[in-house]
Motif scaffolding. Structure first.
Motif, mmCIF file in Angstrom:
data_model
loop_
_atom_site.group_PDB
_atom_site.id
_atom_site.type_symbol
_atom_site.label_atom_id
_atom_site.label_comp_id
_atom_site.label_asym_id
_atom_site.label_seq_id
_atom_site.Cartn_x
_atom_site.Cartn_y
_atom_site.Cartn_z
ATOM 1 N N PHE A 194 0.832 -1.205 0.000
ATOM 2 C CA PHE A 194 0.000 0.000 0.000
ATOM 3 C C PHE A 194 0.865 1.253 0.000
ATOM 4 O O PHE A 194 0.568 2.213 -0.708
ATOM 5 C CB PHE A 194 -0.935 0.012 1.207
ATOM 6 C CG PHE A 194 -1.767 1.255 1.278
ATOM 7 C CD1 PHE A 194 -2.847 1.423 0.414
ATOM 8 C CD2 PHE A 194 -1.461 2.266 2.166
ATOM 9 C CE1 PHE A 194 -3.610 2.580 0.462
ATOM 10 C CE2 PHE A 194 -2.212 3.422 2.216
ATOM 11 C CZ PHE A 194 -3.303 3.579 1.358
ATOM 12 N N LYS A 195 1.939 1.246 0.775
ATOM 13 C CA LYS A 195 2.843 2.402 0.829
ATOM 14 C C LYS A 195 3.431 2.672 -0.551
ATOM 15 O O LYS A 195 3.486 3.811 -1.003
ATOM 16 C CB LYS A 195 3.951 2.154 1.843
ATOM 17 C CG LYS A 195 4.933 3.298 1.975
ATOM 18 C CD LYS A 195 6.025 2.962 2.987
ATOM 19 C CE LYS A 195 7.088 4.037 3.000
ATOM 20 N NZ LYS A 195 8.212 3.679 3.868
ATOM 21 N N GLN A 196 3.861 1.617 -1.239
ATOM 22 C CA GLN A 196 4.423 1.778 -2.583
ATOM 23 C C GLN A 196 3.376 2.344 -3.535
ATOM 24 O O GLN A 196 3.665 3.219 -4.340
ATOM 25 C CB GLN A 196 4.934 0.439 -3.093
ATOM 26 C CG GLN A 196 5.601 0.525 -4.446
ATOM 27 C CD GLN A 196 6.072 -0.838 -4.944
ATOM 28 O OE1 GLN A 196 5.794 -1.864 -4.338
ATOM 29 N NE2 GLN A 196 6.771 -0.837 -6.050
ATOM 30 N N PHE A 197 2.130 1.873 -3.417
ATOM 31 C CA PHE A 197 1.053 2.383 -4.260
ATOM 32 C C PHE A 197 0.770 3.852 -3.964
ATOM 33 O O PHE A 197 0.616 4.666 -4.870
ATOM 34 C CB PHE A 197 -0.214 1.545 -4.039
ATOM 35 C CG PHE A 197 -1.456 2.154 -4.599
ATOM 36 C CD1 PHE A 197 -1.718 2.105 -5.957
ATOM 37 C CD2 PHE A 197 -2.371 2.779 -3.772
ATOM 38 C CE1 PHE A 197 -2.870 2.665 -6.481
ATOM 39 C CE2 PHE A 197 -3.522 3.340 -4.283
ATOM 40 C CZ PHE A 197 -3.765 3.274 -5.640
ATOM 41 N N ALA A 198 0.696 4.201 -2.680
ATOM 42 C CA ALA A 198 0.309 5.548 -2.272
ATOM 43 C C ALA A 198 1.340 6.597 -2.638
ATOM 44 O O ALA A 198 0.990 7.755 -2.867
ATOM 45 C CB ALA A 198 0.037 5.584 -0.772
ATOM 46 N N ILE A 199 2.624 6.232 -2.685
ATOM 47 C CA ILE A 199 3.634 7.248 -2.958
ATOM 48 C C ILE A 199 3.983 7.350 -4.438
ATOM 49 O O ILE A 199 4.825 8.152 -4.813
ATOM 50 C CB ILE A 199 4.914 7.017 -2.134
ATOM 51 C CG1 ILE A 199 5.545 5.663 -2.455
ATOM 52 C CG2 ILE A 199 4.651 7.170 -0.665
ATOM 53 C CD1 ILE A 199 6.895 5.447 -1.789
ATOM 54 N N LYS A 200 3.330 6.552 -5.270
ATOM 55 C CA LYS A 200 3.566 6.682 -6.706
ATOM 56 C C LYS A 200 3.083 8.055 -7.157
ATOM 57 O O LYS A 200 2.111 8.589 -6.656
ATOM 58 C CB LYS A 200 2.813 5.601 -7.483
ATOM 59 C CG LYS A 200 3.480 4.264 -7.436
ATOM 60 C CD LYS A 200 2.749 3.303 -8.338
ATOM 61 C CE LYS A 200 3.425 1.960 -8.351
ATOM 62 N NZ LYS A 200 2.693 1.005 -9.173
#
Length: 141
Positions: free
Chosen positions: A7-13
């Motif tokens: 989720f963190k990787q998705f959110a910071i894209k």
């Protein structure tokens, strides 16, 4: 990969952040368009029709007398609020037209950027070394 890290990787894209900024700016821009239509255009149309454009309606019940403000008429019974619908439709058309102009401008800038010649890339270390070797070999012959 755990759920939290995924989720963190998705959110910071960048796309997610760009979308969030676009939604916020779009909401604010929608309010500006509402104001333009309700405060500038609708009064001019109201002068032309000699009526408060947002309060034009057709009563659908005998309980609703003509000539009331739309909010008061809705309290008494059903009304066909075509003036309000026309105002909202005008908001949409103006907003869609402005978004079209923005997208058209962005596309023109992208085309101009793509058409501009780019500077040649600097040679890699291997290419520089091979060029030096070639030049040295050319001097010996």
């Amino acid at each position: 990969m755990g759920f939290a890290s995924e989720f963190k990787q998705f959110a910071i894209k960048g796309n997610v952040v760009d979308l969030a900024v676009g939604v916020i700016i779009g909401a604010a821009f929608g309010k500006i368009v509402d104001s333009v239509v309700n405060d500038l255009i609708t009064p001019l149309v109201g002068i032309f029709f000699k009526a408060d454009f947002s309060n034009i309606y057709i009563p659908l019940s005998a309980k609703v007398p003509k000539g009331l403000a739309l909010a008061d008429a809705k309290k008494l019974g059903p009304v066909f609020a075509w003036g309000n619908f026309l105002t909202v439709s005008l908001n949409f058309v103006i907003l869609a037209f402005i978004v079209f102009l923005i997208v058209k401008g962005i596309n023109a800038l992208k085309r101009k950027e793509e058409a501009a010649p780019s500077a040649p890339a600097a040679p890699s270390k291997e290419e520089v070394l091979l060029t030096e070797i070639r030049d040295l070999l050319a001097k010996r012959v």
